[in-house]
Design a protein around this motif. Structure first.
Motif, PDB file in Angstrom:
ATOM      1  N   MET A   1       5.424  -8.728   0.310  1.00  0.00           N
ATOM      2  CA  MET A   1       4.601  -7.584   0.693  1.00  0.00           C
ATOM      3  C   MET A   1       5.482  -6.460   1.202  1.00  0.00           C
ATOM      4  SD  MET A   1       1.416  -9.296   2.566  1.00  0.00           S
ATOM      5  CE  MET A   1       0.586  -7.851   3.204  1.00  0.00           C
ATOM      6  N   ARG A   2       6.515  -6.838   1.977  1.00  0.00           N
ATOM      7  CA  ARG A   2       7.428  -5.813   2.490  1.00  0.00           C
ATOM      8  C   ARG A   2       8.122  -5.127   1.327  1.00  0.00           C
ATOM      9  NH1 ARG A   2       8.972  -9.990   6.379  1.00  0.00           N
ATOM     10  NH2 ARG A   2       7.562  -9.723   8.135  1.00  0.00           N
ATOM     11  N   ALA A   3       8.528  -5.908   0.346  1.00  0.00           N
ATOM     12  CA  ALA A   3       9.187  -5.337  -0.825  1.00  0.00           C
ATOM     13  C   ALA A   3       8.256  -4.350  -1.515  1.00  0.00           C
ATOM     14  CB  ALA A   3       9.585  -6.454  -1.783  1.00  0.00           C
ATOM     15  N   ALA A   4       6.987  -4.760  -1.645  1.00  0.00           N
ATOM     16  CA  ALA A   4       6.029  -3.874  -2.306  1.00  0.00           C
ATOM     17  C   ALA A   4       5.886  -2.561  -1.541  1.00  0.00           C
ATOM     18  CB  ALA A   4       4.678  -4.570  -2.421  1.00  0.00           C
ATOM     19  N   SER A   5       5.781  -2.654  -0.189  1.00  0.00           N
ATOM     20  CA  SER A   5       5.627  -1.404   0.572  1.00  0.00           C
ATOM     21  C   SER A   5       6.880  -0.563   0.464  1.00  0.00           C
ATOM     22  CB  SER A   5       5.361  -1.672   2.060  1.00  0.00           C
ATOM     23  OG  SER A   5       4.793  -2.898   2.254  1.00  0.00           O
TER      24      SER A   5
ATOM     25  N   PHE B   1      -2.043  -5.428  -2.106  1.00  0.00           N
ATOM     26  CA  PHE B   1      -2.963  -6.563  -2.091  1.00  0.00           C
ATOM     27  C   PHE B   1      -3.355  -6.959  -3.502  1.00  0.00           C
ATOM     28  CE2 PHE B   1      -7.336  -8.129  -2.325  1.00  0.00           C
ATOM     29  CZ  PHE B   1      -7.212  -9.281  -1.583  1.00  0.00           C
ATOM     30  N   TRP B   2      -3.778  -5.971  -4.314  1.00  0.00           N
ATOM     31  CA  TRP B   2      -4.269  -6.289  -5.658  1.00  0.00           C
ATOM     32  C   TRP B   2      -3.169  -6.740  -6.599  1.00  0.00           C
ATOM     33  CZ3 TRP B   2      -9.030  -7.405  -6.761  1.00  0.00           C
ATOM     34  CH2 TRP B   2     -10.066  -6.868  -5.979  1.00  0.00           C
ATOM     35  N   LYS B   3      -1.969  -6.125  -6.429  1.00  0.00           N
ATOM     36  CA  LYS B   3      -0.921  -6.378  -7.428  1.00  0.00           C
ATOM     37  C   LYS B   3       0.038  -7.485  -7.008  1.00  0.00           C
ATOM     38  CE  LYS B   3      -1.780  -3.009 -10.371  1.00  0.00           C
ATOM     39  NZ  LYS B   3      -1.726  -2.924 -11.796  1.00  0.00           N
ATOM     40  N   VAL B   4       0.150  -7.726  -5.696  1.00  0.00           N
ATOM     41  CA  VAL B   4       1.135  -8.711  -5.251  1.00  0.00           C
ATOM     42  C   VAL B   4       0.479  -9.933  -4.610  1.00  0.00           C
ATOM     43  CG1 VAL B   4       3.130  -9.104  -3.767  1.00  0.00           C
ATOM     44  CG2 VAL B   4       2.830  -6.906  -4.903  1.00  0.00           C
ATOM     45  N   VAL B   5      -0.360  -9.675  -3.587  1.00  0.00           N
ATOM     46  CA  VAL B   5      -0.906 -10.809  -2.827  1.00  0.00           C
ATOM     47  C   VAL B   5      -1.912 -11.596  -3.658  1.00  0.00           C
ATOM     48  CG1 VAL B   5      -2.094 -11.496  -0.733  1.00  0.00           C
ATOM     49  CG2 VAL B   5      -0.588  -9.533  -0.694  1.00  0.00           C
ATOM     50  N   LEU B   6      -2.893 -10.896  -4.211  1.00  0.00           N
ATOM     51  CA  LEU B   6      -3.974 -11.603  -4.891  1.00  0.00           C
ATOM     52  C   LEU B   6      -3.495 -12.470  -6.062  1.00  0.00           C
ATOM     53  CD1 LEU B   6      -6.928 -12.083  -4.524  1.00  0.00           C
ATOM     54  CD2 LEU B   6      -7.394 -10.292  -6.184  1.00  0.00           C
ATOM     55  N   PRO B   7      -2.643 -11.930  -6.948  1.00  0.00           N
ATOM     56  CA  PRO B   7      -2.207 -12.797  -8.050  1.00  0.00           C
ATOM     57  C   PRO B   7      -1.534 -14.080  -7.554  1.00  0.00           C
ATOM     58  CG  PRO B   7      -1.582 -10.530  -8.477  1.00  0.00           C
ATOM     59  CD  PRO B   7      -2.121 -10.567  -7.084  1.00  0.00           C
ATOM     60  N   LEU B   8      -0.836 -13.969  -6.409  1.00  0.00           N
ATOM     61  CA  LEU B   8      -0.124 -15.151  -5.932  1.00  0.00           C
ATOM     62  C   LEU B   8      -1.061 -16.177  -5.296  1.00  0.00           C
ATOM     63  CD1 LEU B   8       3.125 -13.571  -4.538  1.00  0.00           C
ATOM     64  CD2 LEU B   8       2.978 -15.385  -6.247  1.00  0.00           C
ATOM     65  N   ILE B   9      -2.086 -15.671  -4.586  1.00  0.00           N
ATOM     66  CA  ILE B   9      -2.967 -16.632  -3.932  1.00  0.00           C
ATOM     67  C   ILE B   9      -4.182 -16.961  -4.794  1.00  0.00           C
ATOM     68  CG2 ILE B   9      -2.250 -15.928  -1.617  1.00  0.00           C
ATOM     69  CD1 ILE B   9      -4.966 -14.508  -1.368  1.00  0.00           C
ATOM     70  N   LEU B  10      -4.235 -16.387  -6.000  1.00  0.00           N
ATOM     71  CA  LEU B  10      -5.412 -16.576  -6.838  1.00  0.00           C
ATOM     72  C   LEU B  10      -5.769 -18.052  -7.081  1.00  0.00           C
ATOM     73  CD1 LEU B  10      -7.477 -14.753  -8.085  1.00  0.00           C
ATOM     74  CD2 LEU B  10      -6.261 -14.885 -10.244  1.00  0.00           C
TER      75      LEU B  10
ATOM     76  N   LEU C   1       8.780  -0.302  -1.902  1.00  0.00           N
ATOM     77  CA  LEU C   1       8.840   0.335  -3.212  1.00  0.00           C
ATOM     78  C   LEU C   1       7.718   1.355  -3.389  1.00  0.00           C
ATOM     79  CD1 LEU C   1       9.751  -2.782  -5.319  1.00  0.00           C
ATOM     80  CD2 LEU C   1      11.194  -0.792  -4.897  1.00  0.00           C
ATOM     81  N   GLY C   2       6.983   1.578  -2.286  1.00  0.00           N
ATOM     82  CA  GLY C   2       6.034   2.674  -2.321  1.00  0.00           C
ATOM     83  C   GLY C   2       4.593   2.288  -2.576  1.00  0.00           C
ATOM     84  N   ALA C   3       4.286   0.999  -2.606  1.00  0.00           N
ATOM     85  CA  ALA C   3       2.892   0.610  -2.833  1.00  0.00           C
ATOM     86  C   ALA C   3       2.133   0.729  -1.525  1.00  0.00           C
ATOM     87  CB  ALA C   3       2.827  -0.830  -3.339  1.00  0.00           C
ATOM     88  N   ASN C   4       0.920   1.275  -1.585  1.00  0.00           N
ATOM     89  CA  ASN C   4       0.121   1.263  -0.361  1.00  0.00           C
ATOM     90  C   ASN C   4      -0.511  -0.117  -0.201  1.00  0.00           C
ATOM     91  OD1 ASN C   4      -2.266   1.105  -1.828  1.00  0.00           O
ATOM     92  ND2 ASN C   4      -2.442   3.339  -1.964  1.00  0.00           N
ATOM     93  N   PRO C   5      -1.012  -0.427   1.010  1.00  0.00           N
ATOM     94  CA  PRO C   5      -1.510  -1.786   1.270  1.00  0.00           C
ATOM     95  C   PRO C   5      -2.546  -2.236   0.241  1.00  0.00           C
ATOM     96  CG  PRO C   5      -1.458  -0.530   3.308  1.00  0.00           C
ATOM     97  CD  PRO C   5      -1.097   0.423   2.214  1.00  0.00           C
ATOM     98  N   TRP C   6      -3.382  -1.318  -0.180  1.00  0.00           N
ATOM     99  CA  TRP C   6      -4.438  -1.648  -1.138  1.00  0.00           C
ATOM    100  C   TRP C   6      -3.839  -2.141  -2.448  1.00  0.00           C
ATOM    101  CZ3 TRP C   6      -9.303  -2.726  -0.985  1.00  0.00           C
ATOM    102  CH2 TRP C   6     -10.109  -2.590  -2.100  1.00  0.00           C
ATOM    103  N   ILE C   7      -2.848  -1.365  -2.952  1.00  0.00           N
ATOM    104  CA  ILE C   7      -2.202  -1.747  -4.214  1.00  0.00           C
ATOM    105  C   ILE C   7      -1.420  -3.041  -4.044  1.00  0.00           C
ATOM    106  CG2 ILE C   7      -0.410  -1.050  -5.852  1.00  0.00           C
ATOM    107  CD1 ILE C   7      -1.443   1.697  -5.745  1.00  0.00           C
TER     108      ILE C   7
END
Lengths: 273, 422
Positions: A171-175, A185-194, A177-183
């Motif tokens: 998540m830190r990496a995503a932020s 969540f959808w692009k990093v967290v959710l696919p992993l915990i799906l 790289l400029g992703a906001n928390p919403w993105i």
């Protein structure tokens, strides 16, 4: 296991006994479920072997009867709505619990998993009183809420378990790289915990799909679900039609089991465990 | 870098304080976010689960019926000493409120409530109300007393009024005491209920006994199977595991209906035994205690096996090998070395099965006789058949207490974070 020359007769006997007992218990578990399946294809209504002949008449009866099809429809409708609600609430709560430490966390967790622990009759009784005051007895909304609350703890626990192995650095990496928390969540967290979310959802759906005690208390004739229909059928007179439904439900269980196993393996592989 | 530090020397402290404040602020923000995420489910649980349970607990001590029907009389009777007949004023209030509540239709609930404590009271009240409502209202208090006693001589007796006084308070211990086969006598002491009314302690004991037997059978059957699963070569173990998980995932109504077909009088077992000539008369396997044991064991066994399996899987084989190589007999080694290591799993599985079986409803209701019904059945009976919500709630409150205590024990034994399903 291959026997070695130094194994005595007692050793071999003990070995066979050991496997015999274990497999015997396994047969006790599995045989009653399997042995009634052929009876659902019987051409007669006697529930015993040998069967007079094969036919699909009981499946035809189930699939064309208004009672069974509406029960199935109700079960699917209530199950899906309850699962959706339970999955969203349970997933959010699991993420929240893993996001930061706060006061009263353990107490909150205990309360949120309590619907899984409290005997169903007690939940049913409480909900019956509560819904009586709210005017929700014998309504779809009431049964959906009741099943959602029973299913949510399963989602919470399953997603929670998936998050234990979740690497927060992603998540830190995503932020960074400029992703906001919403993105993120959808692009990093959710696919992993799906996988966890889906297994939790399946648990919740299975809970609702097999739930009869609460339905007996709070549902009206309009909300008659499949288990409720089966309950009355078994109580009154058990026919091959019930076994036909049983067979379909066993197939459903098998599909559920395979999906969960596949998800579990996928999760293990992805997390490199 | 060093240079920079030296240059900024004086402000370093400030900077670190500033940093700390910012860190704390960001932590607080994180906590808020976490709470916001947890809040929806927490509130949902609070409203749709905890409130209903609390409502049930309240119902087990609540007794509003008499006050609803006879508000003024109740108030007056609570002041009354109950040593001699109440004053004529209370008689007048009673007559007025019986007439009123008969018209409002609140009388029947009060009559029902008093009838629990004094069987026969409902017919007394209804008959009295019917007669009073036919005539005109009495003009004086003395006239009211005479009128009431004329409709039924029981109104001139002290116990009649004592019962109303006892049921008048808004809260009662009656339901909870009855659930434990206790009652209050006329002096207000708690005494054992007459033997023919005391049935609930027996039902609780029966529930605990059935749960205990079922759990023990699960342990005895589950132990060898779990051991086999944990130690079999993996190519077999996966297949065997499906044999445990398929029943676990199959609807319990499917499994119960299967057992009905297998066990019933002209069912599969009797058919098999008859065809090979082992029996002439069909065995009675259903609607009795063995049937309930079989059905419950079948449903709870997977939970026991999975609890044991998760512990057995983590026991290294080296201890057993060490014991054997030091000369222990395999049986001795098994009981002295292996079994003690499985105890956490045994305790967890035991409690899990026990907790689940004391609250069971479906299976005993479908394949048990009236003598095999457990406490849940009576809760459902009091809710849906005879509408006595106070009794249903009191029995429920006791069952909830028992399950909660057992679950706290369970959570202690098997670290809560490790609860897994399947």
């Amino acid at each position: 296991m291959a026997f070695q020359p130094y194994h005595t007769k007692t050793d071999r006997l003990a070995h066979y006994l050991y496997w015999g007992v274990g497999l015997g218990v396994l047969l006790f578990l599995i045989l009653p479920i399997l042995v009634v399946i052929p009876l659902s294809f019987s051409s007669d209504s006697f529930l015993s072997y040998p069967m007079p002949g094969w036919s699909l008449r009981w499946y035809e009866e189930v699939l064309t009867s208004e009672q069974w099809t509406s029960a199935l429809k109700n079960s699917l409708l209530i199950g899906s709505a309850a699962t959706l609600l339970a999955t969203i609430l349970g997933t959010l709560a699991a993420i929240g619990l893993n996001y930061a430490d706060f006061k009263g966390k353990n107490l909150m967790l205990s309360l949120m998993i309590s619907p899984m622990v409290v005997p169903l009759v007690i939940s049913a009784l409480g909900l019956y009183f509560f819904f009586a005051e709210m005017g929700l007895n014998a309504s779809f909304l009431g049964l959906v809420l009741a099943h959602a609350i029973l299913g949510a703890p399963f989602v919470l626990i399953t997603v929670n378990a998936t998050l234990q192995g979740f690497d927060r650095n992603l998540m830190r990496a995503a932020s960074s790289l400029g992703a906001n928390p919403w993105i993120s969540f959808w692009k990093v967290v959710l696919p992993l915990i799906l996988p966890g979310v889906i297994s939790g959802g399946l648990f919740a759906f299975a809970t609702s799909f097999d739930e009869v005690v609460v339905a007996l208390f709070v549902a009206g004739p309009e909300q008659r679900t499949l288990p409720r229909q089966m309950f009355d059928g078994i109580r009154e007179n058990i026919t091959p039609a019930i076994l036909a439904v049983s067979t379909l439900l066993t197939l459903f269980a098998l599909a559920l089991l395979s999906t969960l196993e596949w998800l579990r393996r996928r999760n293990e592989r992805l997390q490199g465990r | 870098m060093e240079l920079a530090v030296e240059n900024n020397g004086p402000s370093l402290k400030d900077e670190s304080r500033e940093l700390k404040i910012r860190l704390r602020r960001s932590q607080r923000r994180q906590k808020m976010k976490a709470l916001l995420l947890v809040a929806p489910l927490f509130l949902f649980t609070l409203i749709v689960f905890i409130t209903p349970i609390a409502l049930m607990m309240v119902r087990s001590v609540e007794s509003p019926e008499v006050q609803n029907a006879f508000p003024e009389t109740s108030k007056a009777l609570m002041q009354w000493q109950a040593t001699e007949l109440p004053s004529v004023d209370i008689y007048a209030l009673m007559v007025q409120e019986i007439r009123q509540s008969w018209a409002d239709k609140t009388l029947s609930q009060a009559a029902q409530r008093i009838n629990y404590e004094d069987p026969g009271f409902r017919s007394l009240l209804t008959r009295t109300a019917r007669q009073l409502s036919r005539g005109s209202a009495p003009k004086t208090a003395a006239e009211a007393k005479a009128l009431l006693i004329k409709t039924n001589a029981q109104w001139g007796e002290l116990p009649t009024w004592q019962v109303i006084k006892n049921t008048a308070p808004a809260y009662t211990s009656y339901y909870l005491l009855t659930s434990l086969d206790l009652q209050k006598n006329a002096q207000g002491d708690i005494v054992a209920a007459p033997e023919d009314q005391g049935i609930y302690v027996n039902i609780f004991l029966r529930t605990l006994w059935i749960a205990f037997v079922v759990t023990m059978i699960c342990l005895v059957l589950g132990f060898p199977l779990a051991h086999l699963l944990a130690n079999a070569p993996s190519k077999y173990a996966n297949l065997l595991m499906i044999g445990v998980l398929l029943p676990f995932w199959t609807s319990l109504l499917v499994r119960t209906s299967a057992w009905v077909v297998v066990l019933q009088k002209n069912g599969l077992i009797n058919g098999l035994l008859e065809s090979i000539g082992l029996i002439n008369e069909p065995l009675i396997l259903l609607f009795n205690r063995p049937g309930v044991y079989i059905g419950l064991v079948h449903i709870l066994l997977p939970f026991m096996v999975l609890s044991l399996y998760s512990v057995m899987k983590s026991i290294p084989g080296t201890y057993m090998r060490a014991a054997l190589s030091l000369g222990a007999h395999p049986v001795v080694a098994f009981f002295k070395v292996y079994v003690p290591q499985t105890l956490p799993g045994v305790a967890a599985g035991f409690l899990l099965c026990f907790i689940m079986s004391i609250g069971y409803y479906i299976t005993p209701a479908l394949i048990g006789s009236p003598q095999d019904q457990m406490i849940s059945y009576f809760i459902a009976y009091y809710t849906n058949n005879v509408i006595n919500w106070g009794m249903a709630s009191a029995l429920g409150a006791i069952l909830l207490l028992a399950s909660t205590l057992l679950f706290v024990l369970y959570a202690r034994l098997s670290n809560r974070n490790q609860i897994k399903m399947g």
